[in-house]
Enzyme design. Sequence first.
Site, PDB file in Angstrom:
ATOM      1  CE  LYS A 168      44.409  46.879  30.125  1.00  0.00           C
ATOM      2  NZ  LYS A 168      45.682  46.479  30.809  1.00  0.00           N
ATOM      3  N   GLY A 224      35.776  45.224  36.809  1.00  0.00           N
ATOM      4  CA  GLY A 224      34.548  45.067  36.031  1.00  0.00           C
ATOM      5  C   GLY A 224      33.464  46.209  36.216  1.00  0.00           C
ATOM      6  CD  GLU A 241      33.015  35.147  31.347  1.00  0.00           C
ATOM      7  OE1 GLU A 241      32.722  34.982  32.453  1.00  0.00           O
ATOM      8  OE2 GLU A 241      32.189  35.116  30.360  1.00  0.00           O
ATOM      9  CB  CYS A 275      37.954  33.205  37.555  1.00  0.00           C
ATOM     10  SG  CYS A 275      37.823  32.140  35.692  1.00  0.00           S
ATOM     11  CD  GLU A 371      38.235  35.890  42.968  1.00  0.00           C
ATOM     12  OE1 GLU A 371      38.122  37.241  42.874  1.00  0.00           O
ATOM     13  OE2 GLU A 371      38.420  35.093  42.202  1.00  0.00           O
TER      14      GLU A 371
HETATM   15  P1  NAD Z   1      42.065  43.167  37.526  1.00  0.00           P
HETATM   16  O1  NAD Z   1      40.500  43.498  37.588  1.00  0.00           O
HETATM   17  O2  NAD Z   1      42.943  43.847  38.220  1.00  0.00           O
HETATM   18  O3  NAD Z   1      42.672  43.431  36.029  1.00  0.00           O
HETATM   19  C1  NAD Z   1      42.145  42.994  34.989  1.00  0.00           C
HETATM   20  C2  NAD Z   1      42.443  43.967  33.669  1.00  0.00           C
HETATM   21  O4  NAD Z   1      41.874  45.148  33.846  1.00  0.00           O
HETATM   22  C3  NAD Z   1      44.050  44.209  33.636  1.00  0.00           C
HETATM   23  O5  NAD Z   1      44.580  44.256  32.222  1.00  0.00           O
HETATM   24  C4  NAD Z   1      44.074  45.530  34.076  1.00  0.00           C
HETATM   25  O6  NAD Z   1      45.304  46.397  33.511  1.00  0.00           O
HETATM   26  C5  NAD Z   1      42.691  46.128  33.664  1.00  0.00           C
HETATM   27  N1  NAD Z   1      42.186  47.233  34.396  1.00  0.00           N
HETATM   28  C6  NAD Z   1      42.682  47.887  35.441  1.00  0.00           C
HETATM   29  N2  NAD Z   1      41.906  49.077  35.682  1.00  0.00           N
HETATM   30  C7  NAD Z   1      41.109  49.275  34.689  1.00  0.00           C
HETATM   31  C8  NAD Z   1      40.015  50.148  34.496  1.00  0.00           C
HETATM   32  N3  NAD Z   1      39.594  50.897  35.406  1.00  0.00           N
HETATM   33  N4  NAD Z   1      39.203  50.073  33.478  1.00  0.00           N
HETATM   34  C9  NAD Z   1      39.523  48.832  32.526  1.00  0.00           C
HETATM   35  N5  NAD Z   1      40.468  48.178  32.775  1.00  0.00           N
HETATM   36  C10 NAD Z   1      41.147  47.929  34.034  1.00  0.00           C
HETATM   37  O7  NAD Z   1      42.265  41.334  37.577  1.00  0.00           O
HETATM   38  P2  NAD Z   1      43.454  40.571  37.735  1.00  0.00           P
HETATM   39  O8  NAD Z   1      43.967  41.045  39.337  1.00  0.00           O
HETATM   40  O9  NAD Z   1      44.515  40.872  36.568  1.00  0.00           O
HETATM   41  O10 NAD Z   1      42.655  39.081  37.717  1.00  0.00           O
HETATM   42  C11 NAD Z   1      42.135  38.541  38.912  1.00  0.00           C
HETATM   43  C12 NAD Z   1      40.694  38.607  39.163  1.00  0.00           C
HETATM   44  O11 NAD Z   1      40.468  38.320  37.634  1.00  0.00           O
HETATM   45  C13 NAD Z   1      40.019  37.648  40.035  1.00  0.00           C
HETATM   46  O12 NAD Z   1      38.974  38.248  40.588  1.00  0.00           O
HETATM   47  C14 NAD Z   1      39.544  36.397  39.208  1.00  0.00           C
HETATM   48  O13 NAD Z   1      38.595  35.719  39.687  1.00  0.00           O
HETATM   49  C15 NAD Z   1      39.250  37.253  37.989  1.00  0.00           C
HETATM   50  N6  NAD Z   1      39.152  36.166  36.673  1.00  0.00           N
HETATM   51  C16 NAD Z   1      37.974  36.010  36.140  1.00  0.00           C
HETATM   52  C17 NAD Z   1      37.907  35.252  35.304  1.00  0.00           C
HETATM   53  C18 NAD Z   1      36.596  34.863  34.733  1.00  0.00           C
HETATM   54  O14 NAD Z   1      36.617  34.176  33.607  1.00  0.00           O
HETATM   55  N7  NAD Z   1      35.539  34.953  35.215  1.00  0.00           N
HETATM   56  C19 NAD Z   1      39.068  34.515  34.688  1.00  0.00           C
HETATM   57  C20 NAD Z   1      40.239  34.918  35.297  1.00  0.00           C
HETATM   58  C21 NAD Z   1      40.585  35.847  36.181  1.00  0.00           C
END
Ligand code: NAD
Length: 467
Positions: A168, A224, A241, A275, A371
């Site tokens: 997804k 998460g 992650e 991240c 962050e």
């Molecule tokens: P986000 O958490 O908004 O979205 C991530 C994904 O989760 C998307 O596909 C979104 O549609 C989905 N999602 C939304 N609501 C959900 C729910 N209730 N249940 C399950 N899935 C759901 O994150 P983002 O804004 O896309 O990315 C930025 C964040 O990701 C930053 O905090 C960054 O640090 C983190 N990140 C971490 C890593 C790592 O490896 N640790 C890598 C890249 C980004």
Amino acid sequence: MTEYKLLIGGKLVAGAMEMEVVNPATEELLAHAPRGSAEQLDAAVAAAKAAFPAWAALTIEARRALILTLADRIEADADAFARLLTQEQGKPLPEAQAEIAYSAAFIRHLASYDLPVKVIEDNDNRLVRQLRKPLGVVGAIIPWNFPVLIIAFKLPLALLAGNTVVIKPSPTTPLTALKLGEIMADLLPAGVVNVVSDLNDLGARLSAHPDVAKITFTGSTATGAKVMASAAGTIKRLTLELGGNDAAIVLPGADPAKVAPGLFSGAFMNAGQVCLAIKRAYVHASIYDEVCERLAALADAAVVDDGMKQGTTIGPLQNRAQYEKVKDFIASAREDGRIIAGGTTEDRPGYFLRPTIVADVSNGDRIVDEEQFGPILPVIRFDDVDAVIRAANDSPLGLGGSVWGEDREENIRVAEQMESGTVWVNKHLDFGPNMPFGGAKQSGLGVEFAEEGLAEFTQIRVINEAR
Ligand code: NAD
């Protein structure tokens, strides 16, 4: 305009609905993407469940061979992938080209692992063997900062272990994932990989789905936590992650001329939307002013423009919500500290922000504690090394961190005390598929990559025989 399709059960199908994908450099419509319905997500999970027994029954060599062809196909189409990635995500084309090249390289390396049977005891009394079995259907939830690479982190190990997968992507960057789906449609047996894009409304359903055995999620810590809650009802396996607020500690005696470019690229790659980017730089008072000056000069020299233009070093923020969020961070930084470079938007369409350096801030200021996930770096002055280690660790997050200095023993002493999943010395943002990668504290759960990452896609089965 190219037409994009979902991949469900080996078939490329239209979404039940449509959604618009915008180019963040122009704010113009880039494409209509399919938006899957709850029923389509359920159909994808059902297809993955149906495909599981036959896929799991293949030898690991047979699965490996198919996964490797995916790397070949990505490479063969690298140019088109990179252009599409820049258009939907915003990063400069050379960064997009690197993301595609790394994706193929990660897939190749991750496909090279094995799942040997471990003999725990073999004596007159008993033979005890440990097997690693696949889990079933894996849901892979992807963020918008590295829409291809993060799929390449997850997919090869999930498949190699014998699982089937529902991917997804993020609503603002679904196109490259759907293009991958198109490739996989005629590469893999039907249902082994499915791709369903959504408008932020199917992740929770996937995480709660009774027929999904595991979720591998990359995204924010807040989401998460929601994934954990949705997964609880079925005791799903989870790899999370999550967010980072990486500290870089620049020790007394470090050379500002060497350190500043490393800090700058560690903070501003992908417009800071990484991240593992440096999100707080703690610099010793003896070199603070010089490091700040050098960082400001590098920020002033950056070329902020459309990632498709040659010479661009920093592209736009990926989406409007993130752009507004980072502008808000700049506003609070202006109150708490001193902006010595950037802090401005560009007078044009697109989510552009100049790289911003904020001096004279400290722990307790929002720009340091939270962050930011954008092109903004707070620089904090310190006098005492042990106090700065405590300040760096005083965060609920612990993804990466780095120590910069000329005294190796002191570098290592400090590095070993940093509470994060990875600590670099005299560099930042260097990682590879052979090194377990994961977050401490609220930066995650479990690890990706390497044998440890593969193990997370398996269930241990102990066979204990009487002799
Ligand atoms: P986000 O958490 O908004 O979205 C991530 C994904 O989760 C998307 O596909 C979104 O549609 C989905 N999602 C939304 N609501 C959900 C729910 N209730 N249940 C399950 N899935 C759901 O994150 P983002 O804004 O896309 O990315 C930025 C964040 O990701 C930053 O905090 C960054 O640090 C983190 N990140 C971490 C890593 C790592 O490896 N640790 C890598 C890249 C980004």
